[in-house]
Motif scaffolding. Structure first.
Motif, PDB file in Angstrom:
ATOM      1  N   PHE A   1      42.936  43.111  30.421  1.00  0.00           N
ATOM      2  CA  PHE A   1      42.470  41.756  30.104  1.00  0.00           C
ATOM      3  C   PHE A   1      42.377  41.658  28.586  1.00  0.00           C
ATOM      4  O   PHE A   1      41.870  42.574  27.923  1.00  0.00           O
ATOM      5  CB  PHE A   1      41.072  41.504  30.680  1.00  0.00           C
TER       6      PHE A   1
ATOM      7  N   GLU B   1      30.207  34.235  39.106  1.00  0.00           N
ATOM      8  CA  GLU B   1      31.147  34.391  40.211  1.00  0.00           C
ATOM      9  C   GLU B   1      30.863  35.712  40.911  1.00  0.00           C
ATOM     10  O   GLU B   1      30.125  36.556  40.405  1.00  0.00           O
ATOM     11  CB  GLU B   1      32.575  34.398  39.661  1.00  0.00           C
TER      12      GLU B   1
ATOM     13  N   HIS C   1      32.854  38.707  43.844  1.00  0.00           N
ATOM     14  CA  HIS C   1      34.033  39.124  44.589  1.00  0.00           C
ATOM     15  C   HIS C   1      33.567  39.756  45.892  1.00  0.00           C
ATOM     16  O   HIS C   1      33.154  40.928  45.905  1.00  0.00           O
ATOM     17  CB  HIS C   1      34.859  40.093  43.748  1.00  0.00           C
TER      18      HIS C   1
ATOM     19  N   GLN D   1      34.387  45.475  40.866  1.00  0.00           N
ATOM     20  CA  GLN D   1      35.191  45.148  39.687  1.00  0.00           C
ATOM     21  C   GLN D   1      34.645  45.918  38.499  1.00  0.00           C
ATOM     22  O   GLN D   1      33.434  45.851  38.208  1.00  0.00           O
ATOM     23  CB  GLN D   1      35.180  43.643  39.409  1.00  0.00           C
TER      24      GLN D   1
ATOM     25  N   PHE E   1      34.963  47.051  34.409  1.00  0.00           N
ATOM     26  CA  PHE E   1      35.452  46.636  33.094  1.00  0.00           C
ATOM     27  C   PHE E   1      35.256  47.789  32.103  1.00  0.00           C
ATOM     28  O   PHE E   1      34.121  48.230  31.890  1.00  0.00           O
ATOM     29  CB  PHE E   1      34.694  45.392  32.595  1.00  0.00           C
TER      30      PHE E   1
ATOM     31  N   HIS F   1      28.215  37.714  38.786  1.00  0.00           N
ATOM     32  CA  HIS F   1      28.360  38.127  37.378  1.00  0.00           C
ATOM     33  C   HIS F   1      29.035  37.031  36.574  1.00  0.00           C
ATOM     34  O   HIS F   1      29.791  36.203  37.115  1.00  0.00           O
ATOM     35  CB  HIS F   1      29.158  39.435  37.280  1.00  0.00           C
ATOM     36  N   GLY F   2      28.783  37.069  35.263  1.00  0.00           N
ATOM     37  CA  GLY F   2      29.530  36.197  34.372  1.00  0.00           C
ATOM     38  C   GLY F   2      30.925  36.753  34.167  1.00  0.00           C
ATOM     39  O   GLY F   2      31.164  37.951  34.362  1.00  0.00           O
ATOM     40  N   VAL F   3      31.849  35.901  33.774  1.00  0.00           N
ATOM     41  CA  VAL F   3      33.200  36.402  33.498  1.00  0.00           C
ATOM     42  C   VAL F   3      33.150  37.318  32.281  1.00  0.00           C
ATOM     43  O   VAL F   3      32.169  37.344  31.528  1.00  0.00           O
ATOM     44  CB  VAL F   3      34.203  35.245  33.273  1.00  0.00           C
ATOM     45  N   LEU F   4      34.229  38.042  32.106  1.00  0.00           N
ATOM     46  CA  LEU F   4      34.299  39.015  31.003  1.00  0.00           C
ATOM     47  C   LEU F   4      33.962  38.331  29.680  1.00  0.00           C
ATOM     48  O   LEU F   4      34.545  37.305  29.334  1.00  0.00           O
ATOM     49  CB  LEU F   4      35.703  39.606  30.954  1.00  0.00           C
TER      50      LEU F   4
HETATM   51  N1  LIG Z   1      38.991  36.425  37.700  1.00  0.00           N
HETATM   52  C1  LIG Z   1      39.172  37.575  37.061  1.00  0.00           C
HETATM   53  O1  LIG Z   1      40.156  38.254  37.205  1.00  0.00           O
HETATM   54  N2  LIG Z   1      38.176  37.969  36.223  1.00  0.00           N
HETATM   55  C2  LIG Z   1      36.832  37.679  36.576  1.00  0.00           C
HETATM   56  O2  LIG Z   1      36.645  38.162  37.891  1.00  0.00           O
HETATM   57  C3  LIG Z   1      35.872  38.308  35.659  1.00  0.00           C
HETATM   58  O3  LIG Z   1      34.870  38.859  36.154  1.00  0.00           O
HETATM   59  O4  LIG Z   1      36.123  38.225  34.443  1.00  0.00           O
END
Ligand SMILES: NC(=O)N[C@@H](O)C(=O)O
Ligand code: NI
Length: 161
Positions: free
Chosen positions: A57, A72, A74, A79, A81, A123-126
């Motif tokens: 990313f 958001e 999942h 996930q 990072f 969680h918030g997006v990255l």
């Molecule tokens: N949508 C995506 O790939 N990224 C998000 O899930 C995020 O948590 O940033």
């Protein structure tokens, strides 16, 4: 206005939401003829009926105070990072309250720390705070809808620590 003040990221405080991956303390094992410390198996990964995928990313750096409008989750996988720069970043999570997120919590990582959200963690997006916002991301590749967003009626403001 609803505000959040970020706290330093610690495994204990983050435990309900996910795992902190870092190299504090001694390695779990020393490998490669003593030339490498392995901090072994540091996150609970979960991909349900899918498979693990590795992506890169490049995220836009944000600044504090940060306007948090959405979190958001999942439902089908964890996930992870992993920053590819030695910069701290902002981590935002929220407890689940009967299917919607409760009050968000914000954390600032130490340089070199990575995070892995448990399956289903809000969680918030990255959110990098410095350029380049370059991260390796390990998450689920597979069928089904694996993204649920929740937009707050009024945004939260994540203040500087
Ligand atoms: N949508 C995506 O790939 N990224 C998000 O899930 C995020 O948590 O940033
Ligand atoms: Ni996500």
């Amino acid at each position: 206005m609803k505000t959040i003040r970020p706290r330093p990221l610690t495994p204990a405080e983050f435990a309900p939401f996910g795992d902190v991956i870092d190299t504090r303390g001694q390695p779990d094992m020393v490998i490669n003829q003593g030339q490498c410390g392995r901090y072994h198996d540091r996150a609970q990964l979960d991909f349900a009926d899918g498979r693990a995928g590795i992506s890169l990313f490049v995220a836009t750096p944000r600044s504090l105070p940060y306007r948090l409008e959405m979190v958001e989750r999942h439902p089908l996988g964890s996930q992870t990072f992993i920053p590819m720069t030695h910069q701290p970043f902002l981590v935002i999570v929220a407890p689940d309250e009967a299917g919607t997120p409760g009050a968000p919590r914000a954390f600032l990582t130490e340089p070199g720390q990575a995070v892995s959200y448990h399956r289903g963690t809000w969680h918030g997006v990255l959110t990098p705070l410095h350029a380049p916002g370059l991260f390796a991301v390990v998450d689920r590749i597979g069928p089904g809808e694996n993204l649920q967003e929740y937009w707050f009626d009024t945004p939260w403001i994540v203040e500087a620590p």
